[in-house]
Design a protein around this motif. Structure first.
Motif, short mmCIF file in Angstrom:
data_model
loop_
_atom_site.label_atom_id
_atom_site.label_comp_id
_atom_site.label_asym_id
_atom_site.label_seq_id
_atom_site.Cartn_x
_atom_site.Cartn_y
_atom_site.Cartn_z
N UNK A 3 -4.37 9.02 -0.75
CA UNK A 3 -3.95 9.85 0.38
C UNK A 3 -4.93 9.74 1.55
N UNK A 4 -6.22 9.72 1.26
CA UNK A 4 -7.23 9.58 2.31
C UNK A 4 -7.14 8.22 2.99
N UNK A 5 -7.00 7.17 2.18
CA UNK A 5 -6.88 5.82 2.73
C UNK A 5 -5.63 5.73 3.61
N UNK A 10 -2.97 5.04 8.52
CA UNK A 10 -1.65 5.45 8.99
C UNK A 10 -0.53 4.68 8.28
N UNK A 11 -0.58 4.70 6.95
CA UNK A 11 0.43 4.04 6.12
C UNK A 11 0.98 5.03 5.10
N UNK A 12 2.15 4.71 4.58
CA UNK A 12 2.79 5.58 3.58
C UNK A 12 2.51 5.10 2.15
N UNK A 33 1.28 2.98 -4.82
CA UNK A 33 1.38 4.43 -4.79
C UNK A 33 1.99 4.91 -3.48
N UNK A 34 2.80 5.96 -3.58
CA UNK A 34 3.27 6.66 -2.41
C UNK A 34 2.14 7.60 -2.02
N UNK A 35 1.51 7.33 -0.90
CA UNK A 35 0.34 8.10 -0.51
C UNK A 35 0.69 9.51 -0.05
N UNK A 36 1.94 9.75 0.30
CA UNK A 36 2.36 11.07 0.75
C UNK A 36 2.37 12.07 -0.40
#
Length: 76
Positions: A3-5, A10-12, A33-36
């Motif tokens: 999530x931090x990365x 600015x990627x999902x 992984x879905x970072x959201x």
């Protein structure tokens, strides 16, 4: 953390992985992984021998492309 990365870049989605060497074996674990929401959309593990690192590298690239292509298509 994915999530931090993702926020910084600015990627999902984030591709991450790890490498473990045990005696005469190398294990490469790869995750999309879905970072959201933190869910793992795809994962794979590749096992090889240290004597053939280029073959392991080629296999990692091949598996990542095959694994994430459906996810990328579905997201667009």
């Amino acid at each position: 953390n994915a999530a931090q990365v993702a926020r910084i870049l600015n990627v999902k989605y984030v591709v991450s992985g790890s490498i473990v060497r045990q005696l005469r074996e190398i294990r490469v674990k790869i995750l999309l992984e879905n970072a959201v929401d933190g869910t793992t959309l795809w994962s794979d593990e590749i096992v090889g021998v240290p004597d053939d690192l280029f073959a392991i590298q080629d296999k990692v690239v091949e598996e990542v492309v095959k694994g994430i292509a459906p996810e990328i298509r579905a997201a667009s």
